[in-house]
Structures are given as C-alpha cells and as structure tokens.
Design a protein around this motif. Structure first.
Motif, PDB file in Angstrom:
ATOM      1  N   THR A 109     -27.409  27.863 -26.468  1.00 28.05           N
ATOM      2  CA  THR A 109     -28.435  28.876 -26.708  1.00 28.05           C
ATOM      3  C   THR A 109     -29.783  28.276 -26.319  1.00 28.05           C
ATOM      4  OG1 THR A 109     -27.250  30.005 -28.477  1.00 28.05           O
ATOM      5  CG2 THR A 109     -29.638  30.189 -28.494  1.00 28.05           C
ATOM      6  N   THR A 110     -30.556  29.019 -25.536  1.00 25.46           N
ATOM      7  CA  THR A 110     -31.793  28.451 -24.996  1.00 25.46           C
ATOM      8  C   THR A 110     -32.775  29.562 -24.656  1.00 25.46           C
ATOM      9  OG1 THR A 110     -32.638  26.926 -23.294  1.00 25.46           O
ATOM     10  CG2 THR A 110     -30.849  28.389 -22.651  1.00 25.46           C
ATOM     11  N   VAL A 123     -30.428  24.456 -30.312  1.00 23.98           N
ATOM     12  CA  VAL A 123     -30.982  25.316 -29.265  1.00 23.98           C
ATOM     13  C   VAL A 123     -31.856  24.478 -28.342  1.00 23.98           C
ATOM     14  CG1 VAL A 123     -30.924  27.359 -30.741  1.00 23.98           C
ATOM     15  CG2 VAL A 123     -33.035  26.030 -30.587  1.00 23.98           C
TER      16      VAL A 123
END
Length: 354
Positions: free
Chosen positions: A293-294, A277
C-alpha cells in the motif's frame, strides 16, 4: 578523420557535398530551415565518414547547447527513473538532451555539478535540490540568465518555478487510511526533515493523527532514513518499541520494502503482524508479498511538467517562483490491513478473506 589525419571540419563535409557550411551545420542540428532530403543526405554522409558534430563550438555560435542538467539526490531510487522518463521524453521532442548528476544531498557536490555545466553552457538546470540548498544558491544561477526548474523539493525564496507532489496531502491521506483501518499506534519512519518532502510528509502524518485525537508525540518518529538498508536497520527498533506500533508510515517505498523484509526475518508477518505503507508507488511494489500500500506521487507527471516549465523559460516566459502541486493518489493493497487481519488480492483489489 580526414585523409590527412586531421579531424574533419564542417567545411570538409560542405565541400564534399557541394553545399554551404551553414547548411551542414543546420542539417546536423535538425533545423526546420533545411529540406528533409538535404538533412538526410548530410547526416548520411557525416555518419559514413565518422564525423562527430562539435556541440561546444556550435553553442558558442548559437548560444544554445541543447543540453539540460538534471541533479537529484539518489539516482538508484526507481522513483527518479520515472521522473527522468517524463523529462527525457518531453525534452527529446525539442531535441534537448539531459545530463544527470547524483549529488547525494551534498551541497558542495551539487555546486560542483552546476558550476561545471554552466561552464559548458547548458541551456538550463532541473534540480531536486540538496538538503541545505538556499534561495541564494538558486537565485545566483537565475541571475546569470540560466533557467532553473525545481522538482520534488522546493526551496523557500528561490526565484524559480517548482513542480512536486503534494507531500502533506499524500501523507495525511495514507495515515488517515490506517486510522480508519483501526490503527492507533502508528510510527513514522524516514525522511530528511531538512527537505520540503521530508517536512511535509511528517506534517501530514502528524496532522492526521492529531485530527483523530491521537498524540503524535507519543508515537515512534525516526527521521533521515531514505533507503532499503535504512529500513532494514530500523526494523528491530520498531518491533521492540513499547507499546509496539501496529502500523508504520514509511517516507518512501524503499524504506517500506526494507522494513517489510527485515520484520519478516524477526518473526513478524508484514500486514497482519505490522501494517506497512510506503510512498511514491514505484514500479514493482504491487508485485511484492504482500503488495505494498503506497501513494502515487505522480513521478511521470512531475517530469513532464518540469520539462514544460523549462521549455517555457527557454522561450522567454518569466515564471518566477510558481509552485505546481501534483495531487497524490492512494494505492490500497495488501500490506496495510486492520490490526491482526490479512488482505488478499482479488482482480487487483483488496478484500478480507471469507
């Protein structure tokens, strides 16, 4: 240049146009005191003869330069491009121009930039302060009557407003998401812990682990990394750690993308083999393979708010050390599935394959 070879002066334009020097000056500064038709005529003639308005001389008369200095530590980070856009679009509405410095987290470089701009009578400074910046550094500028706004990083004790993302909350939420996916070996990679952003994102990671009953001190925790090269350089250490992490929380998207590309070269598939992430939700991260994903840290909102805080101070409002936190938003994509699983994108959402 005039016909005599000497630089054109305001008086030369005024004489040719049959108006006063003050009218020419105000027209070139877009003053609302001058009729639109007159402004258009003055500007058209100035462009025709190649006249360049002497902003330095004007600032001596008006005590305003219409320039705002902006200093950050990494102009190559696309996150700051989004901050700049918010700043520039808002300030441009008030005829302000931004001058950008890349201080690279070197206090002396930041000081040289700010000193130079102050000598040229900038109207204000917007700073993502270098690591090592003290409240005395900021307050000495404020005491000179120059508005200062801090962005992305705060400085304890500084007598200046600050707008930044809630780094603790964003890091806590993204780490909690990984825990809910079933991960218990979760590394933290990157972040200069001498900055508020580095400290808070690390604290958020630690707090989420501890709230889930996971000992943060037993996890891999590597500070200071900030770039894609840094992420690539640390990949081998991540995959060779025993026990090996099943997930990595990266300080920013740049580090995450570096880790992602390097572990793939080491034979580990990002996502199923190692959940990764990032942080900041910079442009293009959703188009990576796998999509990253962040955390959306509100870069554009930070830029707009910082510009508005600067304008308020320039209008005489005293804001002191007011802190504005932008709430982070998770962007759940494909790079952080449960251990050993793969997520696929379906109309912008993530789902497990049937």
């Amino acid at each position: 240049m005039s016909g005599t070879g000497k630089p054109l002066r305001l008086g030369d334009l005024a004489e040719k146009l049959g108006v006063s020097t003050a009218t020419v000056s105000l027209a070139l500064r877009d003053s609302p005191l001058i009729a639109k038709t007159t402004k258009a005529r003055v500007k058209a003639y100035a462009e025709e003869v190649g006249y360049i308005y002497n902003r330095s001389a004007a600032s001596l008369r008006t005590s305003q330069s219409n320039m705002i200095g902006v200093a950050v530590h990494d102009i190559l980070n696309p996150y700051f491009a989004e901050v700049f856009r918010g700043l520039e679009e808002t300030l441009a509405l008030h005829n302000k121009t931004i001058l950008i410095c890349n201080h690279r987290d070197i206090v002396e470089r930041q000081k040289h930039f700010t000193d130079t701009l102050l000598q040229h009578r900038v109207d204000g400074l917007i700073l993502c302060a270098s690591v090592g910046t003290t409240d005395k550094d900021i307050n000495s500028i404020v005491r000179q009557g120059v508005p200062v706004t801090l962005v992305c990083r705060d400085v304890a004790g500084a007598d200046a407003p600050c707008v930044r993302g809630d780094d603790f909350l964003g890091s806590y939420r993204i780490t909690k998401h990984l825990i809910e996916q079933g991960h218990t070996q979760i590394a933290m990679v990157g972040g200069r812990r001498g900055s508020s952003a580095g400290r808070d994102r690390n604290r958020g990671w630690r707090s989420a682990l501890e709230d889930a009953g996971i000992n943060a001190d037993e996890q891999l925790d590597i500070p200071e990394l900030m770039t894609q090269d840094d992420g690539r350089s640390i990949a081998k250490q991540i995959v060779q750690t025993d026990p090996r992490p099943t997930a990595v929380v990266c300080f920013n998207d740049l580090v995450a993308l570096g880790v992602m590309s390097a572990v793939r070269r080491l034979g580990v598939e990002p996502g199923p083999g190692l959940a990764i992430v990032g942080y900041d939700d910079t442009e293009g991260t959703e188009n990576r393979t796998p999509a990253l994903t962040t955390v959306d840290n509100g870069a554009g909102t930070i830029g707009v708010n910082a510009a508005e805080l600067m304008l308020s101070q320039m209008n005489g409002e005293k804001l002191s050390n007011e802190l504005t936190l932008i709430e982070p938003k998770l962007r759940i994509r494909e790079s952080a599935p449960p251990p050993g699983e793969r997520l696929v994108s379906v109309d912008g959402l993530c789902a497990n394959p049937e």
